[in-house]
Design an enzyme around this catalytic site. Structure first.
Site, mmCIF file in Angstrom:
data_model
loop_
_atom_site.group_PDB
_atom_site.id
_atom_site.type_symbol
_atom_site.label_atom_id
_atom_site.label_comp_id
_atom_site.label_asym_id
_atom_site.label_seq_id
_atom_site.Cartn_x
_atom_site.Cartn_y
_atom_site.Cartn_z
ATOM 1 N N ILE A 79 0.840 -1.204 0.000
ATOM 2 C CA ILE A 79 0.000 0.000 0.000
ATOM 3 C C ILE A 79 0.872 1.251 0.000
ATOM 4 C CG2 ILE A 79 -2.044 -1.057 1.038
ATOM 5 C CD1 ILE A 79 -1.073 -0.094 3.771
ATOM 6 N N GLY A 80 2.119 1.061 -0.415
ATOM 7 C CA GLY A 80 3.041 2.186 -0.446
ATOM 8 C C GLY A 80 4.163 2.039 0.562
ATOM 9 N N ALA B 240 -0.969 -3.103 11.850
ATOM 10 C CA ALA B 240 -0.348 -3.372 13.154
ATOM 11 C C ALA B 240 1.169 -3.537 13.101
ATOM 12 C CB ALA B 240 -0.995 -4.602 13.810
ATOM 13 N N ALA C 211 14.636 -8.125 12.291
ATOM 14 C CA ALA C 211 13.781 -6.935 12.159
ATOM 15 C C ALA C 211 12.581 -6.982 13.094
ATOM 16 C CB ALA C 211 13.305 -6.804 10.715
ATOM 17 N N LYS C 212 12.125 -5.773 13.514
ATOM 18 C CA LYS C 212 10.851 -5.635 14.219
ATOM 19 C C LYS C 212 9.921 -4.814 13.310
ATOM 20 C CE LYS C 212 12.913 -3.956 18.041
ATOM 21 N NZ LYS C 212 13.255 -3.607 19.439
ATOM 22 N N GLY C 213 8.915 -4.169 13.889
ATOM 23 C CA GLY C 213 7.992 -3.374 13.084
ATOM 24 C C GLY C 213 8.240 -1.896 13.282
ATOM 25 N N GLY D 53 6.165 0.723 11.076
ATOM 26 C CA GLY D 53 5.263 1.567 10.280
ATOM 27 C C GLY D 53 4.435 2.551 11.084
ATOM 28 N N GLU D 54 3.962 2.128 12.243
ATOM 29 C CA GLU D 54 3.081 3.002 13.014
ATOM 30 C C GLU D 54 3.836 3.900 13.979
ATOM 31 O OE1 GLU D 54 -0.850 0.712 14.063
ATOM 32 O OE2 GLU D 54 0.869 -0.620 14.255
#
Lengths: 742, 165, 301
Positions: free
Chosen positions: A477-478, A518, A696-698, A700-701
């Site tokens: 989604i980009g 998430a 890696a972790k997350g 984006g948010e």
């Protein structure tokens, strides 16, 4: 072995198509014989539908008209509950609620027709604010207007007040925020009783749409197929509402027997679809004179709008993040998601955490002032460390160094020097400068047992054309999902980046790897990609077709040999929680997330004393997110999130009138332009996470959580006035400054 | 040949090719491109001239194609995102957007690239302020604009001009 | 698109004479349509009340900027881009150039026209306050002739103007003033660029020895029309720019403007900012505003 592809800025997979205009988004597609669809919506917030009248002057015979009675299955867009109708039948519960659907080949005539449907609605008293809902001014949902209550208890808060040297209270509010992806929502559907339902569209979560359509049409799962096409931004805004649009397009297609395209214009998209939940947070904090947090009592309330949608899980994330990256022995958090007669609020990058983080990071500045410490010293004395536990009792086992991140952020922003210099210079200066910061964390993946229940599956297969293909429902989604997943696969398989491709997210082709939300795609799906790749490798090595040390050519030769001998080469991997993860949903105790990203952001602002406008002059974003798979894409995520949160802090004001957004145009809902953002300086600290792909972790948010409080703390530094709500508009500042001058 | 009620003939060149179309005179240039010519690279983000996703060049000048009626492009030369590359060879601005990460979801990208091409046409060495002003009519919700500025700066480096900070 | 396109007409007359003849033939039936940056927005929203339009965009008679020793005359179709690039306008009418520069983005500046902006009659327009302080005059033409009117007073009330149904705005004339003047323009929008104004302030003054010899002040977004503030000017004319004069001027301005609450801003904000900008304008007349730490703004009235 050093990483060959992970950590490198390989170009975006679909970048070439995007810069040449070849990428095909939903509105770029047409089907033979296609009709256009339109939605007739409720003009009022709450009422009884008394009649639907198709007025004169329109050749109605040529229209496909769908109302609730045409729904073949159950009239609901199922997600967490079944309270949300696909089309309102007897009552409406929010403005813009869909009631009638129309389709016609001539889209201009369709517009005339939409205006010529007269809805006769007897209006009922409605509820528009958190306070009205909590006071049960009217009961508009369930027995008590409450979608979900959560209580988190750690230690004994009640006994802590007596030991406190100071007790500090505060109330903080955040407004709704529109995701404002630049591509409006849209779907195309083909549907009939023989073949079932197929939809193409702009979305984040093909399997959410799939589930909703199965219920709405009462069809077996195999008769519903959902295909994501190129999607022009989501930010959470295309997590749940696309199920509604897909349902509508499919109902029109089902009835007309023709393909139907349903594209929202900007005004409809803004007025009718989900936004970030408005919130109210109350803090009561016990603190010692040494600045140690002794107890935190937090009351967190979010406005969920008229139907449940995702509010319980938004509430959950907001609740768990409400106590931030700090250690406090006694914590009580009571939180509620309440109903109002506004369109349902929904997923938006950060998902509850930006709201509760704003409250906490503002409140800690207040606590510091009361105790007589600098904001940084107060935080330094309370940062959570390895071995300590969060609000839910989760013991932090990963290496975490919030103080180190803070010092790095301060160095890069020259925080100490500027704090001093601004204080001196502001005295003789009309425009006031300030610097502020926020410290925060963001849990990656679904909350609690969410990932366990999702039990996501990812596949990797060898294609006949000599490529490896990833089969996942994760959507691009980009944010760069396609690119990083291919990087992870190439790394795991020892292949080149170009030798990996993504299967189209088509529920007829890819397994259910859960939603693209998430901050889970990299950490959870990436890990599944990695293990599916290893399974493919093992299969080939185990069958004796490949020696452990191979070249890409040898790999694909082995794939071909395997395929010839044993049939298609494909491996699937299913999510297994890391062994030490435990969560008690009942008590809200345990490991809320398997990993967290940690961050400290510093904002520098100027407040124009003539116009009360705030401009962000400089922004430093320091974070620890595990291994960064692609530094250009990772940086882009942070910068984009910071810009979006600058809007959240300073510009983005949804103007409500009786539950309706009245500024539903880009002209009047203000997001930052190229002239409004400062230089955003992004720094990653990389501590590999044992259970993430390549560590890696997350991320984006994450940038959405801490940016707004950093900015508002900077405004406080500039003006000496504490602000307790966002957006901070010049119109609010003029009021406050006037009071403070008196 | 164009006798439908209220429709008119409009002749224009798009990406070097001449077209004569029979359209409603107030049809948006955006729809002419997307629906009549099937050039779908030009995107619609807002329909009110606010977001710039529909930016194209008319006679070399940047415009929002959602605000230009078909009748007013009679005799005009229009360039869309599909006409920027030289065959298979990408324009330097397109290359720079890929390298710098200037495109994320991609929906603002065609318009943003045309705005950048227009900016660099007027100012081969734009300062940061020039870039901000030149691209302010094109909203991006993904990048925070940093990587877009970087892409423009890369073009200047490639073509030997420099960006003034 | 929320309008039904087949209902609308747009025709392109061959020249100005033909356009005026059409308008004379059916007065009020044909509405002029210039660059489309306002009208197309209404069309998209399904809020364009008229159905028949005359496209003026291609009419050469309405284009071009002419400079004479006494005036600069701009064709009504002069775009914002043409305004802000023009050297004489930059030199002598900087408020107009700044207004043009702050109108929309580059794409809007390439397409939006001064004449169209005047005829759109928005009280929030960015350039008209500049036209007011520069004593602009408008040439209104019809099939039967032409007349020049001062722009000041052209807008009689919200969206109403002194323009007959058969008339077009043809040209805008700005008289050149040989004497040095101080110019101040500030648009306060919802963000730094591509914004609709919440307050627009334009001021020019001739100051000699600390005394205001002549002054012109106009504001946007604070009344049903863009507003030339004659009473405020009268308070200032002939007086030194000392604090008491500034306070008196602020009081006069507060009485002259009539801002409202809407979803872009509040009356209170608009009022306060207007008074602040007036104070800074007057400070700038003394040459003290640009450099270094200045005094706190005055908050009179």
């Amino acid at each position: 072995m050093a990483n060959r592809l992970v950590g490198r800025a390989v170009p975006r997979k679909e970048g070439g198509d995007k810069v040449t205009g070849k990428a095909r988004y939903i509105d770029d597609l047409t089907f033979p014989g296609m009709l256009y669809g339109a939605t007739v919506r409720s003009p009022c917030a709450r009422g009884r539908i008394k009649g639907i009248h198709f007025e004169g002057g329109i050749p109605w015979d040529g229209f496909t008209i769908v109302t609730a009675t045409d729904i073949p299955g159950k009239n609901c867009i199922v997600l967490l509950s079944d309270d949300h109708p696909g089309l309102a039948q007897r009552v409406v519960n929010h403005p813009e609620e869909p009631i009638v659907l129309l389709a016609h080949p001539d889209k201009y005539l369709l517009e005339e027709a939409r205006r010529s449907v007269r809805l006769e609605i007897e209006s009922l008293p409605a509820v528009f604010t958190i306070e009205e809902s909590l006071a049960r001014k009217e009961i508009i949902w369930g027995r008590d207007n409450i979608f979900k209550s959560i209580r988190v208890e750690k230690g004994n808060v009640d006994e802590a007040w007596a030991q406190a040297d100071f007790i500090v209270e505060g109330e903080y509010r955040t407004g709704a925020q529109e995701q404002l992806y630049i591509e409006p929502n849209g779907m195309i559907a083909v549907a009939n009783p023989q073949e079932g339902v197929t939809v193409w569209g702009s979305m984040q979560c093909p399997y959410y749409v799939h589930k909703a359509l199965v219920c709405l049409f009462g069809l077996p799962e195999s008769k519903v197929r959902v295909i994501q096409v190129e999607t022009g931004g989501g930010f959470g805004g295309k997590e749940e509402y696309p199920s509604m649009i897909a349902g509508h397009a499919a109902l029109l297609a089902w009835k007309s027997g023709k393909p139907v395209k349903l594209i929202y214009d900007r005004a409809e998209d803004m007025a009718a679809t989900t936004k970030r939940h408005p919130s109210r947070t109350r803090h009561r904090t016990a603190v010692s004179k040494e600045g140690k947090l002794l107890a935190m009592e937090i009351e967190f309330v979010i406005d969920g709008g008229a139907y449940m949608t995702l509010s319980p899980v938004v509430l959950s994330r907001g609740t768990i993040h409400a106590a931030g990256p700090y250690h406090c022995p006694n914590i009580r958090i009571q939180s509620r998601a309440v109903a109002t007669n506004a369109p349902p609020h929904g997923a938006f990058r950060g998902f509850g955490a930006p709201q509760s983080t704003f409250a906490l990071e503002r409140h800690l500045n207040k606590v510091a002032r009361v105790v007589g410490l600098s904001p940084e010293e107060l935080r330094r004395r309370n940062f959570i460390r390895e071995g300590q536990s969060t609000a839910t009792g989760q013991v932090i086992r990963e290496k975490v160094d919030m103080a180190g991140l803070m010092e790095r952020a301060f160095e890069l922003s020259r925080y100490y020097a500027k704090t001093q210099r601004f204080a001196e210079e502001n005295r003789g200066r009309r425009d006031k400068k300030g610097i502020g910061f926020a410290c925060f964390l963001h849990g990656a993946g679904f909350t609690g047992s969410g990932e366990k229940y999702l039990a996501s599956v990812v596949g990797v297969e060898a294609t006949p054309a000599g490529r490896a293909r990833i089969l996942a429902a994760s959507t691009e989604i980009g944010q760069g999902a396609n690119t990083i997943l291919c990087q992870i696969a190439a790394e795991a398989l020892g292949l080149e980046y170009d030798q990996i491709e993504m299967a189209s997210p088509d529920t007829g082709v890819v397994p259910n790897s859960g939603p693209t939300v998430a901050s889970r795609t990299c950490m959870i799906i990436g890990k599944l990609v990695e293990s599916a790749c290893l399974a493919v490798k093992q299969t080939l090595v185990g069958s004796g077709l490949l020696k452990p040390d191979y070249s890409p050519e040898e790999f694909f030769r082995a794939c071909a040999a395997y395929t010839q001998k044993c049939g298609p080469l494909k491996a699937f991997s299913q999510y297994q929680p890391p062994p030490e993860i435990h969560w008690d949903e009942e008590k809200y105790r345990g490991d809320a997330y398997s990993a967290y990203a940690w961050a400290v952001y510093v904002a520098e602002v100027t407040v124009d004393s003539l116009t009360y406008e705030v401009h962000v002059d400089d922004f430093v974003a320091v974070q620890e997110v595990g291994k960064v798979i692609n530094p250009v894409l990772g940086g882009g995520q942070i910068e984009g999130g910071v810009a979006q949160a600058i809007g959240y802090a300073l510009f983005e004001n949804v103007v409500w009138q009786e539950g309706r957004m009245v500024n539903s145009q880009m002209t009047n809902y203000i997001i930052p332009t190229a002239a409004d953002v400062p230089r955003i300086r992004t720094y990653f600290d990389e501590v590999p996470y044992a259970h993430g792909p390549a560590g890696a972790k997350g991320l984006g948010e994450l940038p959405m959580d801490g940016t707004a409080p950093a900015i508002v703390n900077a405004i406080e530094d500039a003006l000496g006035i504490g602000l307790d709500q966002i957006p901070v508009l010049p119109e609010h500042l003029v009021e406050l400054l006037e009071v403070s001058r008196v | 040949m164009c006798d439908e009620r209220h429709k008119v003939n409009v002749t224009c060149r798009v990406n070097g090719r001449e077209y004569t179309l029979c359209v409603f005179p107030l049809m948006r240039l955006l729809d002419v491109l997307r629906e009549e010519l099937r050039l779908t690279g030009t995107k619609e983000g807002c329909g009110e001239g606010e977001c710039g996703a529909c930016s194209v060049l008319i006679d070399g000048e940047l415009v929002n194609s959602c605000l230009v009626p078909a009748l007013q492009v009679n005799g005009a030369e229009i360039t869309t995102i599909e006409g920027i590359a030289d065959g298979d060879r990408l324009h330097t601005v397109q290359e720079a957007f890929i390298e710098a990460g200037g495109a994320q979801c991609g929906i603002c990208t065609p318009g943003m690239i045309l705005a950048a091409v227009s900016l660099l046409g007027r100012m081969p060495e734009p300062s940061e302020e020039d870039m901000r002003a030149g691209l302010a009519g094109n909203l991006c919700r993904c990048t925070g604009y940093m990587k877009i500025f970087e892409a423009v700066a890369r073009v200047c480096q490639k073509t030997g001009t420099k960006v003034n900070a | 698109m929320r309008s039904c396109l087949p209902d609308y007409e747009l025709v392109a007359p061959a020249n100005l004479r033909e356009a005026l003849a059409l308008m004379a033939g059916e007065p009020g039936a044909w509405k002029p349509f210039a660059g489309g940056t306002d009208l197309m927005v209404l069309l998209e929203a399904g809020k364009l009340p008229h159905k028949r339009f005359l496209s003026l965009w291609h009419l050469r008679e309405l284009k071009g900027i002419e400079v004479s020793p006494t005036a600069v005359t701009l064709g009504a179709l002069t775009t914002y881009t043409e305004v802000l690039r023009h050297p004489v306008l930059q030199q002598e009418f900087p408020c107009l150039c700044q207004g043009a520069r702050e109108t929309g983005g580059v794409a809007t500046q390439n397409r939006g026209t001064l004449g169209g902006n005047i005829a759109n009659a928005s009280p929030a327009a960015d350039s008209p306050p500049a036209l007011l302080v520069y004593d602009a005059e408008l040439e209104l033409v019809s099939a039967t002739g032409s007349r020049w009117v001062p722009y000041r007073g052209f807008h009689s009330s919200y969206k109403q103007m002194d323009l007959r149904p058969n008339e077009l705005i043809a040209r805008i004339r700005l008289p050149r003033v040989g004497r040095p003047r101080r110019h101040y323009y500030r648009k306060v929008g919802t963000r730094k660029a591509q914004a609709i104004s919440k307050v627009v302030f334009a001021g020019v003054a001739e100051v000699e020895g600390g005394v205001v010899r002549d002054v012109r002040i106009a504001l946007g977004s604070v009344a049903p029309t863009v507003l030339r503030c004659a009473k405020t000017e009268a308070v200032l004319r002939g007086h030194p720019t000392v604090e008491s004069t500034v306070a008196a001027a602020q009081a006069a301005l507060a009485g002259e403007i009539a801002p409202i609450d809407d979803f872009r801003s509040t009356a209170k904000y608009r009022r306060r900012v207007s008074l602040n900008l007036l104070a800074v304008f007057l400070q700038s007349c003394l040459g003290t505003v640009e450099q270094g730490p200045g005094p706190e703004p005055w908050y009179g009235a």
